[in-house]
Design a protein around this motif. Structure first.
Motif, PDB file in Angstrom:
ATOM      1  N   LYS A   3      42.310  26.038   0.425  1.00  0.00           N
ATOM      2  CA  LYS A   3      42.694  26.540  -0.904  1.00  0.00           C
ATOM      3  C   LYS A   3      44.108  27.114  -0.832  1.00  0.00           C
ATOM      4  O   LYS A   3      44.492  27.737   0.148  1.00  0.00           O
ATOM      5  N   SER A  57      46.123  16.637 -14.992  1.00  0.00           N
ATOM      6  CA  SER A  57      45.789  16.507 -13.569  1.00  0.00           C
ATOM      7  C   SER A  57      46.325  17.692 -12.776  1.00  0.00           C
ATOM      8  O   SER A  57      45.707  18.116 -11.791  1.00  0.00           O
ATOM      9  N   GLU A  60      43.737  20.449 -13.120  1.00  0.00           N
ATOM     10  CA  GLU A  60      42.560  20.170 -12.284  1.00  0.00           C
ATOM     11  C   GLU A  60      42.851  20.412 -10.804  1.00  0.00           C
ATOM     12  O   GLU A  60      42.054  21.026 -10.104  1.00  0.00           O
ATOM     13  N   LYS A  61      43.999  19.922 -10.337  1.00  0.00           N
ATOM     14  CA  LYS A  61      44.350  20.103  -8.917  1.00  0.00           C
ATOM     15  C   LYS A  61      44.490  21.579  -8.563  1.00  0.00           C
ATOM     16  O   LYS A  61      44.023  22.023  -7.522  1.00  0.00           O
ATOM     17  N   GLN A  64      41.112  23.221  -8.357  1.00  0.00           N
ATOM     18  CA  GLN A  64      40.399  22.837  -7.141  1.00  0.00           C
ATOM     19  C   GLN A  64      40.960  23.560  -5.925  1.00  0.00           C
ATOM     20  O   GLN A  64      40.260  23.746  -4.940  1.00  0.00           O
ATOM     21  N   LYS A  65      42.223  23.962  -6.003  1.00  0.00           N
ATOM     22  CA  LYS A  65      42.848  24.674  -4.891  1.00  0.00           C
ATOM     23  C   LYS A  65      42.744  26.190  -5.045  1.00  0.00           C
ATOM     24  O   LYS A  65      43.394  26.930  -4.334  1.00  0.00           O
ATOM     25  N   ASN A  93      33.756  23.133 -13.644  1.00  0.00           N
ATOM     26  CA  ASN A  93      33.809  23.359 -12.197  1.00  0.00           C
ATOM     27  C   ASN A  93      32.879  24.486 -11.779  1.00  0.00           C
ATOM     28  O   ASN A  93      32.196  24.402 -10.767  1.00  0.00           O
ATOM     29  N   GLN A  97      30.110  21.449 -11.158  1.00  0.00           N
ATOM     30  CA  GLN A  97      30.650  20.706 -10.030  1.00  0.00           C
ATOM     31  C   GLN A  97      30.576  21.465  -8.704  1.00  0.00           C
ATOM     32  O   GLN A  97      29.821  21.113  -7.829  1.00  0.00           O
ATOM     33  N   ASN A  98      31.356  22.519  -8.560  1.00  0.00           N
ATOM     34  CA  ASN A  98      31.436  23.141  -7.232  1.00  0.00           C
ATOM     35  C   ASN A  98      31.144  24.633  -7.216  1.00  0.00           C
ATOM     36  O   ASN A  98      31.361  25.287  -6.218  1.00  0.00           O
ATOM     37  N   THR A 100      32.597  27.252  -8.469  1.00  0.00           N
ATOM     38  CA  THR A 100      33.693  28.206  -8.325  1.00  0.00           C
ATOM     39  C   THR A 100      33.322  29.496  -9.060  1.00  0.00           C
ATOM     40  O   THR A 100      32.837  29.446 -10.178  1.00  0.00           O
TER      41      THR A 100
END
Length: 162
Positions: A3, A57, A60-61, A64-65, A93, A97-98, A100
């Motif tokens: 991250k 994008s 989103e990136k 995710q980081k 997210n 999804q993950n 977070t």
């Protein structure tokens, strides 16, 4: 953990004067406290996403980081019929999804949360919000205030260099 950021900050972006405090909070107060005084690294739209990048994008990136998502709740956000793209992605997210972790900062008294989208209401029901109270505005730069201690409690551990 791969991250880059400790938190991605989501706030209502507006072109009206009432948003001035929220933007001041996001661009001045938060970085001063969380980055300068506490050693965190924030990703803030408009500061860390560059002109010319594909915004969708890039958002989103960056998310995710990020280890956490910080969402600022305001009346503008609750009255918004169509949530911003970054808010959609963040909640997806966090919930699907993950997983977070989300930190909700209630910047003004919202009262009841009926107008918020269902996913935000779910997170509030699960964990509540951290409320910004007017007395914080007297010394918003005090990293030892109850508000900032609560925020730091929900943030990931920092590796402070001694």
């Amino acid at each position: 953990d791969g991250k880059t950021y400790d938190a991605y900050v989501i706030y209502p972006r507006s072109h009206s004067n009432e948003a001035n405090f929220v933007e001041y909070f996001v661009y001045e107060i938060m970085p001063d406290i969380l980055e300068n005084k506490c050693g965190y690294k924030l990703c803030i739209y408009g500061r860390d996403i560059y002109p010319g990048e594909d915004t969708a994008s890039a958002i989103e990136k960056r998310m995710q980081k990020s280890r956490r998502l910080i969402i600022l709740l305001t009346h503008q956000l609750t009255n918004c019929k169509e949530p911003a793209y970054d808010q959609h992605i963040a909640l997806y997210n966090a919930l699907i999804q993950n997983g977070t972790k989300v930190i909700l900062l209630e910047m003004e008294t919202i009262g009841n949360y009926e107008n918020l989208q269902e996913s935000l209401r779910f997170i509030i029901k699960q964990q509540g919000t951290i409320k910004w109270k007017e007395q914080h505005t007297v010394h918003p730069q005090s990293s030892n205030s109850k508000f900032w201690k609560q925020v730091r409690y929900h943030m990931p551990l920092t590796l402070k260099s001694s």
